[in-house]
Structures are given as C-alpha cells and as structure tokens.
Scaffold this motif. Structure first.
Motif, PDB file in Angstrom:
ATOM      1  N   GLU A 104      34.961  35.729  32.768  1.00 53.74           N
ATOM      2  CA  GLU A 104      34.299  37.011  32.516  1.00 53.74           C
ATOM      3  C   GLU A 104      32.882  36.826  32.013  1.00 53.74           C
ATOM      4  OE1 GLU A 104      36.655  39.427  29.935  1.00 53.74           O
ATOM      5  OE2 GLU A 104      38.237  39.676  31.420  1.00 53.74           O
ATOM      6  N   ILE A 105      32.630  35.723  31.337  1.00 55.29           N
ATOM      7  CA  ILE A 105      31.304  35.469  30.760  1.00 55.29           C
ATOM      8  C   ILE A 105      30.787  34.158  31.311  1.00 55.29           C
ATOM      9  CG2 ILE A 105      30.012  35.067  28.639  1.00 55.29           C
ATOM     10  CD1 ILE A 105      32.113  36.781  27.191  1.00 55.29           C
ATOM     11  N   TRP A 106      29.606  34.197  31.917  1.00 55.90           N
ATOM     12  CA  TRP A 106      28.993  32.992  32.449  1.00 55.90           C
ATOM     13  C   TRP A 106      28.040  32.436  31.403  1.00 55.90           C
ATOM     14  CZ3 TRP A 106      27.193  34.850  37.942  1.00 55.90           C
ATOM     15  CH2 TRP A 106      28.324  35.103  38.726  1.00 55.90           C
ATOM     16  N   ASP A 107      27.938  31.134  31.358  1.00 57.01           N
ATOM     17  CA  ASP A 107      26.978  30.509  30.459  1.00 57.01           C
ATOM     18  C   ASP A 107      25.910  29.784  31.274  1.00 57.01           C
ATOM     19  OD1 ASP A 107      28.131  28.119  31.343  1.00 57.01           O
ATOM     20  OD2 ASP A 107      29.245  27.790  29.490  1.00 57.01           O
ATOM     21  N   VAL A 118      33.244  39.243  36.343  1.00 55.18           N
ATOM     22  CA  VAL A 118      32.134  39.045  35.417  1.00 55.18           C
ATOM     23  C   VAL A 118      31.854  40.280  34.559  1.00 55.18           C
ATOM     24  CG1 VAL A 118      29.687  38.440  35.243  1.00 55.18           C
ATOM     25  CG2 VAL A 118      31.109  37.434  37.035  1.00 55.18           C
ATOM     26  N   GLN A 119      31.801  40.055  33.241  1.00 51.09           N
ATOM     27  CA  GLN A 119      31.432  41.105  32.291  1.00 51.09           C
ATOM     28  C   GLN A 119      30.017  40.874  31.750  1.00 51.09           C
ATOM     29  OE1 GLN A 119      32.974  43.817  31.462  1.00 51.09           O
ATOM     30  NE2 GLN A 119      35.152  43.492  31.691  1.00 51.09           N
ATOM     31  N   HIS A 120      29.600  39.613  31.679  1.00 52.01           N
ATOM     32  CA  HIS A 120      28.291  39.275  31.117  1.00 52.01           C
ATOM     33  C   HIS A 120      27.714  38.079  31.875  1.00 52.01           C
ATOM     34  CE1 HIS A 120      25.130  38.768  28.169  1.00 52.01           C
ATOM     35  NE2 HIS A 120      25.394  37.486  28.181  1.00 52.01           N
TER      36      HIS A 120
END
Length: 143
Positions: A27-30, A60-62
């Motif tokens: 959900e969150i990519w870095d 994906v959320q962020h």
C-alpha cells in the motif's frame, strides 16, 4: 496476456498494447520501490523500445514524492504513461487531478493539459485553511 517477472516481485504484463508494471500488494511505496520502477522503466524504454507504460496502482495508498516527477520525465521523452486502477486516495491527490485524465474505466492517462480548474482547487485550499484556523485559532500577542 503475456507475463514475466523482474527482480523483487515486480511483475510485467501487456494489456491492450500497454506494458503494465505491478509492484505487488504494497500500500505504501518507499524510495527503494521508486528506484526499482525507475530502473525497470529505463530498461524497458531503452533496451526493449517500449513506448507505452502503465503502472498498476490497485493497492497503493501512498507514493513517494518523486513518483510523479519520474513519470513526467518519461512522458516528456515521448513515453505514454497510464495509471491503472488508482485508489480513491491517489485520485484525490492534486498532481493526479491536474495531470491525469480518465481514458477508460480505471485507466488514467498522463497528459499536460488541465485536468482540474485551478481556481476551484485554490478555493478548496482556502476553505481547508479556514477550517484549520477555526479548530486551531491563531494565538496573537498584544503589547
């Protein structure tokens, strides 16, 4: 639909002549995920002559702040960019509303036109700022 794997779980498929990158169910990519996308896109464009790319955004959320800039760089080099199945949170991001237009249901194409009315968007920011001020009044000092 042809499919193959690249490193670290990144999957590629071809849908309607668009090479689609799927980074998995995160959900969150870095920054590491963004680097993997950048390197993979570089290989696809320069080694395999891909000119139409999609990124599956269904989980994906962020996204990291550099994601849109990276996509726009490829767009300016002539690569057609699509975001597939973006979640509502992503669709509400200002850069998304400004630079992506719905091509067909769940597929949004990057373009350099005007996706939203900036005056209305600015009004939304002003309204939000006023709401914040009411909840958290400004502290002023008098001398």
């Amino acid at each position: 639909m042809a499919e193959r794997k690249y490193t670290h779980g990144l999957r590629l498929s071809v849908q309607d002549a668009v090479t689609v990158l799927e980074i998995g169910d995160m959900e969150i990519w870095d920054g590491a995920d963004l680097s993997l996308l950048r390197d993979t896109i570089f290989r696809l464009v320069y080694d395999e002559n891909v000119t139409s790319l999609g990124v599956d955004m269904s989980y994906v959320q962020h996204v990291p702040s550099g994601f849109f800039g990276m996509l726009f760089d490829w767009y300016e080099r002539g690569v057609s960019i699509r975001l597939m199945q973006p979640r509502e949170r992503v669709k509400q991001m200002l850069w998304f509303r400004k630079f992506f237009i719905e091509q067909k249901e769940t597929v949004f194409m990057l373009y350099d036109g005007e996706g939203i009315n900036e005056d209305v968007s600015e009004d939304l920011w002003v309204e939000t700022a006023l709401e914040e001020e009411v909840r958290f009044p400004l502290i002023t000092t008098t001398h």
